[in-house]
Design an enzyme around this catalytic site. Structure first.
Site, mmCIF file in Angstrom:
data_model
loop_
_atom_site.group_PDB
_atom_site.id
_atom_site.type_symbol
_atom_site.label_atom_id
_atom_site.label_comp_id
_atom_site.label_asym_id
_atom_site.label_seq_id
_atom_site.Cartn_x
_atom_site.Cartn_y
_atom_site.Cartn_z
ATOM 1 N N ARG A 112 0.921 -1.185 -0.013
ATOM 2 C CA ARG A 112 0.041 -0.118 0.004
ATOM 3 C C ARG A 112 0.922 1.294 -0.012
ATOM 4 O O ARG A 112 2.006 1.178 0.169
ATOM 5 C CB ARG A 112 -0.746 0.052 1.216
ATOM 6 C CG ARG A 112 -0.187 0.145 2.389
ATOM 7 C CD ARG A 112 -1.069 0.190 3.640
ATOM 8 N NE ARG A 112 -0.546 -0.162 4.960
ATOM 9 C CZ ARG A 112 -0.980 -0.278 6.076
ATOM 10 N NH1 ARG A 112 -2.485 -0.125 6.073
ATOM 11 N NH2 ARG A 112 -0.368 -0.351 7.176
ATOM 12 N N ASN A 150 -5.225 6.875 4.732
ATOM 13 C CA ASN A 150 -5.135 6.121 5.801
ATOM 14 C C ASN A 150 -3.609 6.345 5.956
ATOM 15 O O ASN A 150 -2.585 6.029 5.165
ATOM 16 C CB ASN A 150 -5.177 4.727 5.696
ATOM 17 C CG ASN A 150 -5.007 3.953 6.807
ATOM 18 O OD1 ASN A 150 -6.007 3.967 7.817
ATOM 19 N ND2 ASN A 150 -3.963 3.099 7.062
ATOM 20 N N GLU A 151 -3.322 6.855 7.283
ATOM 21 C CA GLU A 151 -1.807 7.177 7.786
ATOM 22 C C GLU A 151 -1.108 7.844 6.624
ATOM 23 O O GLU A 151 -0.054 7.052 6.094
ATOM 24 C CB GLU A 151 -1.362 5.665 8.130
ATOM 25 C CG GLU A 151 -2.029 5.197 9.279
ATOM 26 C CD GLU A 151 -1.549 4.200 10.070
ATOM 27 O OE1 GLU A 151 -0.716 3.477 9.358
ATOM 28 O OE2 GLU A 151 -1.431 4.106 11.202
ATOM 29 N N GLU A 314 -7.548 3.655 15.791
ATOM 30 C CA GLU A 314 -6.884 2.259 15.772
ATOM 31 C C GLU A 314 -6.153 1.863 17.130
ATOM 32 O O GLU A 314 -5.320 2.519 17.402
ATOM 33 C CB GLU A 314 -6.044 1.634 14.416
ATOM 34 C CG GLU A 314 -6.681 2.011 13.539
ATOM 35 C CD GLU A 314 -5.655 1.796 12.029
ATOM 36 O OE1 GLU A 314 -4.483 1.036 12.348
ATOM 37 O OE2 GLU A 314 -5.775 2.024 11.060
ATOM 38 N N TRP A 322 3.193 -9.054 10.621
ATOM 39 C CA TRP A 322 2.784 -8.886 9.143
ATOM 40 C C TRP A 322 3.569 -9.763 8.255
ATOM 41 O O TRP A 322 4.341 -10.704 8.606
ATOM 42 C CB TRP A 322 3.843 -7.419 8.643
ATOM 43 C CG TRP A 322 2.964 -6.247 8.537
ATOM 44 C CD1 TRP A 322 1.580 -6.032 9.225
ATOM 45 C CD2 TRP A 322 3.055 -5.302 7.604
ATOM 46 N NE1 TRP A 322 1.011 -4.792 8.935
ATOM 47 C CE2 TRP A 322 1.900 -4.698 7.818
ATOM 48 C CE3 TRP A 322 3.990 -4.891 6.555
ATOM 49 C CZ2 TRP A 322 1.765 -3.208 7.214
ATOM 50 C CZ3 TRP A 322 3.694 -3.679 5.953
ATOM 51 C CH2 TRP A 322 2.567 -3.056 6.151
ATOM 52 N N GLU A 364 -1.630 -8.747 6.427
ATOM 53 C CA GLU A 364 -1.931 -8.618 7.787
ATOM 54 C C GLU A 364 -2.600 -9.854 8.346
ATOM 55 O O GLU A 364 -3.359 -9.803 9.283
ATOM 56 C CB GLU A 364 -2.648 -7.621 8.173
ATOM 57 C CG GLU A 364 -1.813 -6.221 7.780
ATOM 58 C CD GLU A 364 -2.143 -4.996 8.129
ATOM 59 O OE1 GLU A 364 -3.344 -4.810 8.673
ATOM 60 O OE2 GLU A 364 -1.447 -4.048 8.458
HETATM 61 C C1 GAL Z 1 -1.934 0.743 11.046
HETATM 62 C C2 GAL Z 1 -2.760 0.794 9.592
HETATM 63 C C3 GAL Z 1 -3.877 -0.502 9.685
HETATM 64 C C4 GAL Z 1 -3.245 -1.514 9.837
HETATM 65 C C5 GAL Z 1 -2.520 -1.669 11.466
HETATM 66 C C6 GAL Z 1 -1.889 -2.946 11.828
HETATM 67 O O1 GAL Z 1 -0.899 1.541 10.837
HETATM 68 O O2 GAL Z 1 -3.476 1.930 9.626
HETATM 69 O O3 GAL Z 1 -4.364 -0.134 8.463
HETATM 70 O O4 GAL Z 1 -2.264 -1.849 8.963
HETATM 71 O O5 GAL Z 1 -1.769 -0.506 11.311
HETATM 72 O O6 GAL Z 1 -0.933 -3.100 10.865
#
Ligand code: GAL
Length: 688
Positions: A112, A150-151, A314, A322, A364
């Site tokens: 991503r 996202n991030e 989150e 991962w 993930e």
């Molecule tokens: C964050 C991300 C999520 C998921 C999570 C766990 O950084 O926004 O989409 O990837 O970490 O890895």
């Protein structure tokens, strides 16, 4: 005025991916969420190809049904815009949208964040998908707000596609107006780097010895930040036009992005992704086990500096990992709850667990959510249920209250970014911030993080009795004047070595150090040395202390000359050729004091300075606490809520000094109180 999430009660929710699960499971998922007091879901942030399976063909059936069902179950929805993961059709047809490494390697489809912010095509297609989503869901009764992308800048925070070079050039033209001004700002007279045509100008490219022009490297980071912000603004403007009743946020705080400026420009409040185990599995050098996931509180304090009350989009709710590995241990019983309260203590008013159920496919599969693949009740679900029950009961009292601190650690983006290339002042700052943070934590002295920005005023600084600004290598005269006014009106500031030797371009100033802080501190640096190699950190002798010196002045030594009778020397170097010279000074100015320490701050030095500054812990009015317990207060103005967080695997005894309400268990407490392993207590007291 800082922008905060505004809620009447704390809210709890979970990240949900309807596209990952058979539709027949949704109903049961939503019902169980409601039973657990989860009332918000975030959806959609990686689902571009579901919404637009081929260019220009849109379909919303899956999310229409998911949102309608969520609404039926009384769940509210945060819509993510899906631009963090461009579809394969997009990057295949428009490869110019991809990000490229400095060495020219193109990042391909498969993970991503492989796009760049500059490509006009990517901006056009992003704007279109966001518009379609906002048209579709801008008035959906379940939707309450939007998460952009996202991030931003997570995983990669540098961009070198052709479009980025071109956008950098435009940014520089707007900033400098002429090549002459650019040449001056980048000091191109050195090593014959003078530019004569704009086409010659680029983002940094591979250089011999990996040593780009430092002034260019600093501007590159500023550009990346502005560019990310303008990409996010493109989306926010569309959402605001089509969904005027919804709020807009984004999640995470990452490199090369001025999250404060972004929040000012386009968000309603900041959101953060809180994974405290990153702190314990990748500890900084020398971290003893006592700090554990508590080190994460420094990050949370940084988020609070953007939005005093924020959303945790989150919240870690399982072991992480991962692709090919589990890399984090399972949260022990109680830890999910502890980390949730850690976020709440530091200002979170809405939290969503990541994620409802662990993915069965993809990168993930080892990043665990509350539910396991088997989807049967488990320990983490039960813990989430407990949190849900508790927040339902205490959420009205805590929402909107503010973390209370009288001490702040100062940061600024220019020094953070300059300190990346400038390989010694960056690490020096990290070491010093870490030392202060740890000592303040262990001594139960709540601290904020404050970012100095062009817009920072005296009013922003006044609430703090003490500011710690460890190594502002870049310090402008304007900031110097602001800090002098802060001191005049009664504040106390502490600087460390190498303060004030560069201007905002990163040029070295032709005047005695610490430059813009020299008059305020009443000292200049007459000589200096890096402490490394054959040079050992010298001993420090504290004024008024008879004991044999044993503490050392680490990292770097500025050898100080006192220029003002109002200066008192607090400590001297006690070895090496500068033995007897001042190492730590304090100057009274107006109602306040300016402290200058010629070295980096070790934990011991920070500890001694806390004593000398007379910084007192507010915990003294509440309870006797062991160092392993984090202490902090959220205050409503008339009621204080003191959080006691035990990060350890053993129960600890605390002694509550005055009667206080026990917010979680009810009733009141005084005297001995047991905080269980990974336990949380919240003591409540009305202000007198
Ligand atoms: C964050 C991300 C999520 C998921 C999570 C766990 O950084 O926004 O989409 O990837 O970490 O890895």
């Amino acid at each position: 005025m800082a922008k905060s999430i505004r809620l009447e009660r704390l809210r709890l929710g979970v990240c949900y991916y309807p596209e990952h699960w058979p539709e027949r499971m949704w109903e049961d998922d939503f019902r169980r969420m409601r039973e657990m007091n989860l009332s918000v879901i975030r959806v959609g942030e990686f689902a571009w190809s579901i919404f637009e399976p081929e260019e220009g063909r849109f379909q919303f059936g899956l999310f229409d049904r998911a949102l309608d069902l969520a609404y039926k179950h009384g769940l509210q929805v945060i819509m993510g815009t899906p631009t963090a993961t461009p579809p394969a059709w997009l990057t295949h047809r428009y490869p110019e949208t991809l990000n490229v490494s400095q060495q020219g390697v193109v990042y391909r489809h498969g993970a991503r964040r492989h796009y760049n912010y500059s490509s006009p095509k990517y901006r056009e297609l992003s704007a279109r998908i966001v518009r379609r989503l906002a048209e579709r869901y801008g008035r959906h009764p379940a939707v309450i707000g939007w998460q952009i992308d996202n991030e931003l800048n997570c995983e990669i925070d540098v961009f070198y596609s052709e479009a980025d070079h071109a956008a950098f050039r435009s940014w520089l033209k707007a900033k400098y107006g002429s090549l002459e001004a650019l040449n001056r700002a980048w000091g191109t007279v050195f090593w014959n780097q003078t530019y004569t045509e704009w086409e010659q100008v680029h983002l940094t490219r591979p250089t011999v010895s990996d040593s780009p022009n430092p002034h260019q490297a600093l501007d590159e980071k500023r550009f990346i930040s502005d560019n990310a912000i303008s990409f996010a603004k493109l989306q926010a403007d569309i959402i605001r036009e089509l969904a005027p009743d919804h709020w807009v946020t984004t999640n995470g705080v990452f490199g090369h992005l001025d999250s404060h400026a972004m929040t000012d420009a386009l968000l309603d409040f900041m959101s953060y992704d809180s994974y405290p185990q990153f702190a314990s599995i990748f500890p900084d050098d020398g971290d003893e086990p006592l700090l554990l996931e508590r080190a994460w509180s420094l990050n949370l304090a940084g988020v609070r500096s953007i939005s005093p009350n924020f959303c945790v989009m989150e919240q870690q709710s399982g072991p992480g990992g991962w692709v090919n590995r589990i890399e984090m241990p399972a949260p022990r019983p109680g830890q999910m709850r502890l980390w949730t309260y850690q976020s709440i203590l530091h200002g979170a008013d809405m939290l969503l667990f990541f994620r409802w159920r662990t993915a069965t496919v993809g990168t993930e599969i080892y990043w665990h959510g509350i539910n396991d693949w088997h989807n049967r009740p488990n320990r983490r679900v039960r813990e989430a249920e407990q949190i849900g029950r508790e927040l339902a009961s205490i959420g009205g009292a805590i929402a909107g209250t503010k973390y209370a601190a009288e001490v702040a650690i100062i940061r600024d983006y220019d020094n953070l970014w300059d300190g990346e290339l400038d390989r010694w002042h960056g690490p020096l700052s990290r070491m010093s911030v870490r030392s202060w943070f740890k000592r303040l934590q262990y001594r139960h002295i709540p601290a904020d993080v404050v970012y100095l920005r062009k817009s920072t005023t005296l009013e922003d600084l006044k609430p703090y009795k003490v500011l710690i600004y460890p190594h502002p290598a870049i310090l402008t005269d304007e900031t110097g004047r602001l800090l002098a006014r802060y001191v005049e009106q009664g504040g106390r500031i502490v600087f460390g070595a190498r303060t004030g030797y560069k201007n905002e371009h990163g040029h070295c100033a032709m005047r005695p150090l610490p430059g813009p802080a020299a008059e305020l501190c009443g000292v200049t640096v007459e000589d200096f040395t890096l402490v490394a190699g054959t040079v050992q950190a010298p001993l420090l002798r504290w004024n008024g202390e008879a004991e044999q010196p044993s503490m050392r002045a680490e990292g770097f030594n500025d050898i100080l000359q006192v220029n003002d009778p109002a200066v008192k020397v607090e400590a001297y170097y006690a070895s090496d050729y500068y033995a007897g010279k001042p190492a730590l000074t304090v100057r009274k100015a107006g109602k306040g004091e300016a402290w200058y320490f010629g070295a980096a701050f070790s934990e011991q030095a920070a500890d001694r300075m806390i004593d000398r500054l007379g910084i007192r812990s507010p915990a003294a009015d509440w309870a006797e606490l062991p160092a392993g317990v984090e202490f902090g207060i959220r205050s409503s103005g008339d009621t204080d809520y003191a959080f006691l967080l035990n990060y350890g695997a053993e129960a600890v005894k605390v002694n509550v000094l005055r009667p206080a309400g026990d917010l979680l268990e009810g009733g009141s407490v005084q005297g001995e109180l047991l905080v269980p392993p990974y336990g949380v207590k919240i003591l409540a007291r009305r202000k007198i």
